[in-house]
Design an enzyme around this catalytic site. Structure first.
Site, PDB file in Angstrom:
ATOM      1  N   THR A  65       1.500   3.701   1.858  1.00 39.04           N
ATOM      2  CA  THR A  65       2.280   4.152   3.012  1.00 39.04           C
ATOM      3  C   THR A  65       3.311   3.117   3.471  1.00 39.04           C
ATOM      4  OG1 THR A  65       0.628   3.232   4.493  1.00 39.04           O
ATOM      5  CG2 THR A  65       0.376   5.563   3.909  1.00 39.04           C
ATOM      6  N   LYS A  66       3.383   1.991   2.797  1.00 38.44           N
ATOM      7  CA  LYS A  66       4.269   0.929   3.269  1.00 38.44           C
ATOM      8  C   LYS A  66       5.722   1.165   2.824  1.00 38.44           C
ATOM      9  CE  LYS A  66       1.057  -1.594   5.244  1.00 38.44           C
ATOM     10  NZ  LYS A  66       0.043  -0.587   5.565  1.00 38.44           N
ATOM     11  N   ASN A  67       6.650   0.461   3.478  1.00 35.35           N
ATOM     12  CA  ASN A  67       8.078   0.657   3.164  1.00 35.35           C
ATOM     13  C   ASN A  67       8.367   0.344   1.700  1.00 35.35           C
ATOM     14  OD1 ASN A  67       7.921   0.658   5.965  1.00 35.35           O
ATOM     15  ND2 ASN A  67       9.959  -0.177   6.217  1.00 35.35           N
ATOM     16  N   PHE A 112       0.843  -1.199   0.000  1.00 36.70           N
ATOM     17  CA  PHE A 112       0.000   0.000   0.000  1.00 36.70           C
ATOM     18  C   PHE A 112       0.886   1.261   0.000  1.00 36.70           C
ATOM     19  CE2 PHE A 112      -2.518   3.098   2.624  1.00 36.70           C
ATOM     20  CZ  PHE A 112      -3.426   3.409   1.631  1.00 36.70           C
TER      21      PHE A 112
END
Ligand SMILES: Cc1ncc(COP(=O)(O)O)c(C=O)c1O
Length: 395
Positions: free
Chosen positions: A189-191, A187
């Site tokens: 906002t993920k790393n 997603f």
């Protein structure tokens, strides 16, 4: 000061690095004119599996899709129970409920360790339990040794929600590979981000093949296969959905995978600044502080002192241009889960004590040292003022 794309924040909660290599990789896919899952997706799967030391991986359209397909592969039936932490994103409980099974909510260890309490999990096992779904909060591995032992003792499946923890080592192997199945989210906002995407890894080739099939309607051949070979039709061997990724997202994923190590190093440096600035703030707890071992440094969560009004703190930080969030409002307290699953009313003392005080501070590799210092000092200043105190707690 870095301003995240598309936001008004001086310091955004999350951000990503999309640069020329991503643009080139996507352009190449667009030029190929094959956009749905195909050869680029295969290569992303192989590279992700290699990075994890997993025998195989199946790319999907989201982390929720990964969890859905993973739990579908367990053939859950109404009345079956699946143990999940309440302090997680609602997706892990939702995919269980969707299949008519019952999510059973476990507490977390403590204010300083927000991963699922393996002792509570062991206590919650009944004759109806089918699986345990731990989540690696903020990228910190849950107690996989204890959870694996509980799963093995009772013949349960272990499905890791590794949405926060791509390529994190826990003991002799990577997070996601301890379980029967490991689920990842890519997603925004993920790393590792592709916008919307996910991955399932599994040790068992048959289980993984079922997931590969159910990702695409359980058809015996894909449109790409039919495009490439003499195969003209298909058979349907089970229930499936369309959870395929696109070649565009897979192209992004392949480049993002090469960025993970640098991204992590930068996050680690920022977390060190936060720890240095915040560790002496009276009453403030920093979960996982001083914990050894690998982590993705996905979140920078703090637990506010008891008498503090979190919304007032968030408002003060927002006024300084700092975006914050809460990971997570506990699932067992949501109206749907309380109504549908009476067991969700069982008190979870640690979760219920910590959750109202949790606050996630900005953490991403585009932040400068000054950004982290600004956030930490604004928080420290706010907490040592008085306007944030709840009524009744003011002295
Ligand atoms: C812990 C956890 N599980 C599951 C998900 C679901 O992933 P997605 O948003 O890719 O569907 C997320 C991310 O939002 C998550 O943080």
């Amino acid at each position: 000061m870095t301003t995240a794309a598309g936001t008004r924040w001086r310091v955004a909660l999350a951000d990503n690095t999309i640069d020329q290599p991503e643009i080139d990789a996507v352009t190449e896919v667009l030029r190929s004119r094959w956009l749905s899952a195909g050869p680029v997706t295969r290569r992303f799967e192989q590279e992700f599996a290699e990075r994890l030391g997993a025998p195989g991986a199946v790319a999907v359209s989201s982390g929720t899709a990964a969890l859905h397909l993973a739990t579908m592969a367990l053939d859950l039936r109404p009345g079956d129970e699946v143990i999940v932490p309440s302090l997680s994103f609602v997706a892990s409980a939702a995919v269980v409920a969707l299949q008519g099974a019952t999510p059973v909510f476990a507490d977390v260890h403590s204010e300083t360790d927000l991963t699922v309490d393996s002792t509570d999990v062991a206590r919650l096992v009944t004759a109806r339990t089918r699986a345990i779904v731990p989540m690696h909060y903020g990228g910190y591995p849950a107690d996989l040794t204890a959870l694996r032992a509980t799963a093995d003792r009772h013949g349960l499946r272990l499905v890791e929600d590794a949405a926060h923890a791509p390529a994190v080592r826990a003991g002799d192997r990577m997070v996601g590979v301890h379980g029967d199945l490991g689920c990842f989210s890519f997603f925004a906002t993920k790393n590792l981000t592709v916008g919307e995407g996910g991955m399932v890894v599994a040790e068992d080739a048959d289980l993984l093949e079922r997931i590969r099939l159910s990702r695409s309607h359980s058809l015996s051949s894909s449109t790409w296969d039919r495009q490439q070979s003499a195969v003209t039709g298909y058979e349907v061997s089970g229930i499936g959905l369309n959870y395929r990724p696109t070649e565009v997202s897979s192209a992004l994923g392949r480049v993002q995978l090469t960025r993970l190590a640098d991204d992590r190093a930068r996050r680690r440096a920022l977390v060190a600044i936060y720890h240095h600035q915040l560790r002496e703030v009276p009453g403030l707890t920093i979960p996982f502080l001083g914990r050894s071992g690998d982590t993705a440094h996905h979140l920078m969560a703090v637990v506010l002192p008891r008498q503090v009004d979190r919304e007032a703190v968030r408002t003060a930080l927002a006024a300084a241009g700092v975006q914050t969030s809460v990971h997570y409002p506990p699932t067992h307290l949501f109206s749907f889960y309380r109504r549908r699953f009476p067991g969700a009313r069982r008190p979870l003392p640690v979760t219920e004590s910590v959750a109202p005080r949790l606050l996630s501070l900005p953490l991403h590799s585009r932040m400068s040292d000054r950004d982290a210092t600004l956030v930490a000092q604004t928080l420290a200043r706010t907490l040592t003022g008085t306007s944030h105190l709840t009524k009744g707690a003011q002295r």
